[in-house]
Design a protein around this motif. Structure first.
Motif, short mmCIF file in Angstrom:
data_model
loop_
_atom_site.label_atom_id
_atom_site.label_comp_id
_atom_site.label_asym_id
_atom_site.label_seq_id
_atom_site.Cartn_x
_atom_site.Cartn_y
_atom_site.Cartn_z
N TYR A 3 2.24 -6.78 -12.86
CA TYR A 3 2.72 -5.41 -12.76
C TYR A 3 2.88 -4.80 -14.14
O TYR A 3 2.98 -5.51 -15.16
N ARG A 20 5.06 -1.27 -15.59
CA ARG A 20 5.90 -0.10 -15.31
C ARG A 20 6.11 0.10 -13.81
O ARG A 20 6.02 1.20 -13.29
N GLY A 21 6.33 -0.99 -13.08
CA GLY A 21 6.63 -0.89 -11.66
C GLY A 21 5.42 -0.86 -10.75
O GLY A 21 5.57 -0.95 -9.53
N GLU A 22 4.22 -0.73 -11.31
CA GLU A 22 3.02 -0.70 -10.48
C GLU A 22 2.46 -2.11 -10.35
O GLU A 22 2.16 -2.77 -11.34
N CYS A 23 2.32 -2.58 -9.11
CA CYS A 23 1.77 -3.90 -8.85
C CYS A 23 0.25 -3.81 -8.68
O CYS A 23 -0.27 -2.81 -8.19
N GLY A 82 5.83 -4.91 -4.74
CA GLY A 82 6.53 -3.75 -5.28
C GLY A 82 7.59 -3.23 -4.34
O GLY A 82 8.43 -2.42 -4.75
#
Length: 696
Positions: A432, A434-437, A481
């Protein structure tokens, strides 16, 4: 109204303009600007600003009501304090220092009268008219006088009229300014047109630093690696010089530097032993350096003459010195190119200590050393076969050349990723940023230093673990996520396809896996809050999950690996507490976990791998910050020791072993998500971010 006399104000015609400034407005225009309101008269005079400025300028030119005299060189200029202070932040500061006095005369130093007069006219008319040959000077004065709108107008004009002939001068004009737009435009233009600019008179007239690099492998340099070479040189200059005067001192000769095993450049003058300096040109360089050291440096003398900050403040108060606005030093490479005439030569334009210079580099082959104890002339080396340094640590190995080719980065930053090795290639999966998987998968070939895409996983996965077995990759658990996953999938390298396997009995993120004797062990993890003790095993032949003994401690973000037919669970965290404990599971013994020696540091999110018949624990977090340290477990001694530290801290990092190198990939350094990789060479005993010379 009384008569306006010539010595009391403007002439009668101008006085009429002042007393009847609004008479030229037509009645219908007045009515249009009035807003009906039974309680208040509202009148918006759209021409008031223009009329007022015209009147003020008329008063200035006729010397009426002027309350300040500015002395600029041999010239004097009458003006109004309030008007100048309203338009110039610098003059506001200058006049404010004298607000309790009746002083009316100020001397301005370090400013050209022509450009200053242009700016004063602009202040009183709102119209900036500058001949093209004076735009740079007016821009600089506007910056110093803190007149941002005038400076911006000049900046945009200069940016729109950049050419190979003038861009160097314009960039030099903008160096060190707080307004970065012109610098950015110049840098982009120079980068795009470096071939034409390199032969321009302005560029060839710049100070040039010549550098000979010894210890670097001969190689074909692409644009990325050229930039890295210059970054190394810029770092060397930054560590070498103390100021602009010292910078000038290194431009009058060729500087011979050595690329040490620490991947940094060192001046060959600092080498005491006869090793790389055995060649004639290095010996000559050392002799010339000694002669230069015997010549007194003017830098310290000039520093003695420099006024203290209190003196500068007092000088501003008394004289109005308009000096450069102090800003953070610029140290950067703007553009580079490789010389087409000479092999191993390259050239760049850069900013060093806020000064525009060029750097030329020649990479020389490492001098030949006959053996580890003597050089070609028979001189005895130090016991380790490396030269000693006067002021830096021993980082030289004269028998080994260093590569200047950076390891290729991943396509994007990845933290909490899965990594495995297949066919001597490193496979990175998911992770991941910045929170994006991610579902994406890519493959790194160390021999070609190249990444290629592989088919995406079936699901987005981060904070999971991966392993390879019999030509297949296994990705187990993790988070998409939104929720923890119980799913597992595998990639068949022969058919290049991902397929599902039976789900685990429990959803798990931040779990560790290892494959031993055709069984996939899934250890700990988290599901919701807190770490887990439970462990599951998948029989890869039967496709059936079963449970094994719980670990002694709850472990989330633990590192898991196999060594000597045992499974190890290293570190992690129970909930909030970071652990330094380590457990071992032996399938041939009773179903239980056994504690082994503790690590020296608490770690979670570390990379763990079996390497050189030992367990290497790389990076991770100690509960408060990302670490770059490495610990090594020797099962024969049941003891931990520290190994070589990585170049940068990494938490939630993945590791992989290819041959005799341990690679660390991605992770988070406490500030940014990393796309970089580095490796520990077992033979050399150090980490590197450069391609091994055998693959160059």
């Amino acid at each position: 109204m009384g008569e306006v006399r010539a010595h009391d104000g403007p002439d009668p015609k101008k006085a009429k303009l002042l007393t009847n400034g609004h008479n030229h407005l037509q009645q219908n225009n007045l009515l249009q600007n009035m807003k009906p309101d039974s309680n208040m008269l509202v009148f918006e005079d759209n021409e008031h600003r223009a009329v007022t400025l015209t009147c003020l300028n008329t008063l200035r030119k006729s010397g009426q009501f002027c309350d300040v005299t500015l002395e600029v060189g041999p010239h004097e200029l009458l003006a109004h304090k309030a008007v100048l202070a309203a338009a110039s932040g610098y003059l506001l500061d200058l006049f404010s220092l004298e607000e309790n006095t009746s002083r009316t005369h100020f001397k301005l130093n370090h400013v050209d009268f022509r450009t200053f007069h242009i700016l004063v006219d602009y202040i009183y008319t709102s119209r900036l008219e500058v001949p093209v040959e004076h735009v740079k000077a007016v821009y600089k004065s506007a910056i110093r006088l803190k007149m941002p709108r005038a400076a911006q107008a000049c900046s945009e004009f200069l940016a729109q009229n950049l050419s190979p002939v003038n861009c160097i001068g314009i960039r030099a004009c903008s160096t060190g300014d707080l307004n970065t737009s012109l610098m950015r435009n110049c840098d982009e233009y120079i980068h795009r047109n470096i071939h034409e600019i390199a032969v321009s008179k302005e560029c060839t007239a710049l100070p040039r630093i010549q550098v000979e690099i010894v210890g670097a492998a001969s190689l074909h340099l692409d644009e990325t690696n050229e930039k890295q070479i210059y970054r190394l040189v810029v770092d060397w200059v930054k560590d070498t010089v103390n100021g602009v005067d010292d910078l000038d001192a290194i431009t009058d000769h060729v500087n011979v530097v050595y690329l040490g095993a620490d991947c940094m450049l060192h001046d060959c003058v600092n080498i005491d032993d006869i090793t790389v300096n055995s060649t004639e040109y290095v010996q000559d360089y050392k002799k010339l350096s000694k002669k230069r050291q015997m010549t007194p440096s003017k830098s310290k003398e000039k520093l003695k003459d420099q006024p203290s900050s209190s003196i500068v403040a007092r000088k501003l108060q008394l004289e109005g010195d308009i000096e450069e606005i102090p800003v953070e030093d610029e140290w950067k490479v703007i553009a580079s190119e490789k010389s087409i005439e000479k092999d191993g030569h390259s050239f760049c334009v850069c900013i060093l200590h806020n000064k525009l210079v060029t750097i030329s580099i020649h990479i020389r082959p490492t001098p030949h050393i006959t053996n580890g104890n003597s050089d070609v002339n028979g001189h005895t080396l130090s016991p380790c076969g490396s030269p000693k340094l006067k002021s830096v640590k021993n980082v030289f190995d004269p028998e080994r050349q260093m590569s200047l080719v950076l390891l290729a980065p991943m396509s994007n930053g990845r933290s909490g990723l899965g990594v495995a090795v297949m066919d001597e290639k490193i496979i990175t999966m998911g992770g991941y940023e910045r929170g994006e998987c991610f579902r994406s998968v890519e493959q790194y070939d160390p021999k070609k230093n190249k990444w290629t895409e592989l088919p995406d996983m079936r699901e987005m996965r981060a904070r999971f673990d991966a392993a390879e077995h019999n030509g297949c990759l296994y990705a187990c658990g993790g988070s998409d996520g939104f929720t923890e996953l119980s799913s597992i999938e595998y990639f068949d390298g022969k058919v290049q396809m991902w397929s599902p396997l039976p789900n685990m009995k429990q959803s798990r993120a931040s779990t560790g896996i290892a494959i031993l004797n055709d069984k996939l062990y899934c250890i700990g993890g988290s599901s919701g809050q807190g770490g887990m003790k439970s462990c599951e095993v998948l029989d890869l032949k039967e496709g059936v999950w079963s449970e094994i003994a719980h670990t002694r401690s709850r472990r989330s973000e633990a590192g898991v690996c196999c060594l000597a037919d045992c499974v190890y669970a290293v570190g992690g965290c129970d909930s909030w507490n970071c652990l330094n404990t380590v457990e071992r599971y032996d399938p041939d013994e009773p179903d239980r976990w056994t504690m082994v020696s503790h690590m020296k540091s608490c770690r979670r999110g570390a990379g763990v791998a079996a390497f050189d018949d030992k367990i290497y624990v790389v990076g991770g977090s100690d509960g408060s910050s990302a670490q770059n340290t490495v610990e090594i477990y020797d099962p024969k001694k049941d003891a931990w020791s520290y190994g070589p530290s990585m170049g940068i801290p990494r938490v939630n990092v993945a590791v992989a072993v290819v041959g005799r190198r341990l690679y660390a990939l991605g992770g988070f350094n406490g500030k940014v998500f990393l796309d970089t990789i580095e490796y520990l060479d077992l033979d050399v005993g150090e980490w590197s971010s450069y391609v091994p010379t055998e693959f160059v």
